[in-house]
Design a protein around this motif. Structure first.
Motif, short mmCIF file in Angstrom:
data_model
loop_
_atom_site.label_atom_id
_atom_site.label_comp_id
_atom_site.label_asym_id
_atom_site.label_seq_id
_atom_site.Cartn_x
_atom_site.Cartn_y
_atom_site.Cartn_z
N PRO A 83 -25.67 20.96 31.16
CA PRO A 83 -24.29 20.61 30.90
C PRO A 83 -24.14 19.24 30.23
N VAL A 84 -23.30 19.21 29.18
CA VAL A 84 -22.99 17.98 28.47
C VAL A 84 -21.48 17.91 28.26
N ALA A 85 -20.90 16.78 28.60
CA ALA A 85 -19.48 16.52 28.34
C ALA A 85 -19.41 15.32 27.40
N ALA A 86 -18.70 15.48 26.29
CA ALA A 86 -18.51 14.38 25.34
C ALA A 86 -17.04 14.35 24.95
N ILE A 87 -16.53 13.15 24.75
CA ILE A 87 -15.11 12.99 24.47
C ILE A 87 -14.90 12.01 23.32
N CYS A 88 -13.87 12.28 22.53
CA CYS A 88 -13.39 11.36 21.51
C CYS A 88 -14.49 11.02 20.50
N GLU B 92 -32.74 5.25 19.26
CA GLU B 92 -33.53 6.48 19.25
C GLU B 92 -33.67 7.08 20.65
N LYS B 93 -33.77 6.26 21.69
CA LYS B 93 -33.89 6.82 23.04
C LYS B 93 -32.61 7.55 23.44
N VAL B 94 -31.46 7.03 23.04
CA VAL B 94 -30.20 7.73 23.31
C VAL B 94 -30.25 9.13 22.68
N LEU B 95 -30.69 9.19 21.44
CA LEU B 95 -30.75 10.48 20.74
C LEU B 95 -31.76 11.42 21.38
N GLU B 96 -32.89 10.88 21.84
CA GLU B 96 -33.89 11.71 22.52
C GLU B 96 -33.33 12.28 23.83
N ILE B 97 -32.59 11.46 24.56
CA ILE B 97 -31.97 11.91 25.81
C ILE B 97 -31.00 13.06 25.52
N VAL B 98 -30.15 12.89 24.52
CA VAL B 98 -29.18 13.93 24.17
C VAL B 98 -29.90 15.22 23.77
N ARG B 99 -30.92 15.10 22.95
CA ARG B 99 -31.67 16.30 22.53
C ARG B 99 -32.30 17.00 23.73
N THR C 44 -18.26 18.63 10.98
CA THR C 44 -18.45 19.61 9.91
C THR C 44 -19.70 19.30 9.09
N LEU C 45 -19.88 18.02 8.72
CA LEU C 45 -21.05 17.63 7.94
C LEU C 45 -22.36 17.88 8.70
N ALA C 46 -22.30 17.83 10.04
CA ALA C 46 -23.49 18.05 10.86
C ALA C 46 -23.71 19.54 11.15
N GLY C 47 -22.87 20.41 10.57
CA GLY C 47 -23.05 21.85 10.74
C GLY C 47 -22.32 22.44 11.91
N GLY C 48 -21.47 21.64 12.57
CA GLY C 48 -20.70 22.15 13.70
C GLY C 48 -19.39 22.77 13.24
N ASN C 49 -18.76 23.51 14.13
CA ASN C 49 -17.46 24.11 13.88
C ASN C 49 -16.42 23.25 14.58
N TYR C 50 -15.78 22.38 13.81
CA TYR C 50 -14.76 21.49 14.38
C TYR C 50 -13.49 22.28 14.66
N ARG C 51 -13.02 22.18 15.89
CA ARG C 51 -11.76 22.84 16.28
C ARG C 51 -10.74 21.76 16.62
N GLU C 52 -9.66 21.75 15.87
CA GLU C 52 -8.58 20.81 16.16
C GLU C 52 -7.72 21.39 17.27
N ILE D 97 -22.40 10.60 18.69
CA ILE D 97 -23.78 10.59 19.18
C ILE D 97 -24.37 11.99 19.03
N LEU D 98 -23.57 13.02 19.31
CA LEU D 98 -24.04 14.39 19.17
C LEU D 98 -24.37 14.73 17.72
N THR D 99 -23.50 14.31 16.79
CA THR D 99 -23.75 14.63 15.39
C THR D 99 -25.01 13.93 14.89
N THR D 100 -25.21 12.68 15.30
CA THR D 100 -26.40 11.94 14.88
C THR D 100 -27.66 12.54 15.50
N ALA D 101 -27.56 13.04 16.72
CA ALA D 101 -28.71 13.65 17.39
C ALA D 101 -29.07 15.02 16.79
#
Length: 191
Positions: A112-117, A97-104, A145-153, A122-126
């Motif tokens: 600025p946030v950089a996330a890879i792979c 939960e602290k990881v998710l709170e930090i991300v939020r 997609t399930l988390a409401g984001g626009n996935y770009r391949e 973590i972003l979708t769960t947050a």
């Protein structure tokens, strides 16, 4: 000195931990590499994910990466940006939960946030990707997609920027991913 927070953990992808860590040090940031349940000086085991023509990546032992700060001491207000690495670590780091709170916090403050792979897990769960355009390792795309984001391949050598968020599918995208993150945090590299 400005500080960047880097979230990693056991079996995080080796390159996705080491390369951004070293690059951010190179441009003058103090990088606090942390893992829940661990303190400064502890290590995490990393894994090297390789693309060898199989239906998914292969995994090989990586290095031991020494953490530079104690997770329990993290105060998000102390940081100019956040880096979330991929590999297998995000699948369990997102349960903290602290990881998710930090991300939020970083998203609430539009920092600025950089996330890879797989770090995108973590972003979708947050709950911070709704309405955002981002990329990830292809197997994580349905979660976006399930988390409401626009996935770009995009090809694995590319990055996607949406405001303060910079994402890439995997470590072959480091040049684009790191270049764009540096731009978002205000670093200009001229030739």
């Amino acid at each position: 000195m400005k500080k960047i927070l880097l979230l990693t953990g056991d079996y995080a992808e080796d390159y996705e931990t080491m390369v951004p860590y070293q690059m951010l040090l190179m441009v003058g940031y103090d990088v606090h590499a942390v893992c829940p349940g661990k303190k400064k000086g502890d290590t995490v085991k990393t894994a090297i994910h390789d693309f060898e023509g199989d239906q998914t990546y292969s995994e090989k032992p990586g290095h031991r990466f020494q953490l530079t700060y104690t997770f329990d001491l993290v105060n998000p207000e102390d940081y100019a940006g956040l880096v979330i690495v991929g590999g297998r670590a995000p699948e369990y780091l997102r349960l903290n939960e602290k990881v998710l709170e930090i991300v939020r916090y970083f998203f609430d403050k539009d920092l600025p946030v950089a996330a890879i792979c797989h770090g995108i897990q973590i972003l979708t769960t947050a709950g911070v990707v709704k309405g955002r355009t981002l990329t990830a390792y292809a197997a994580v795309g349905p979660e976006v997609t399930l988390a409401g984001g626009n996935y770009r391949e995009v090809p694995p050598t590319e990055a996607v920027v949406d405001g303060n968020l910079v994402t890439s599918p995997a470590w072959p995208g480091h040049p684009a991913w790191i270049r764009e993150f540096l731009r978002v945090i205000g670093i200009r590299i001229s030739q």
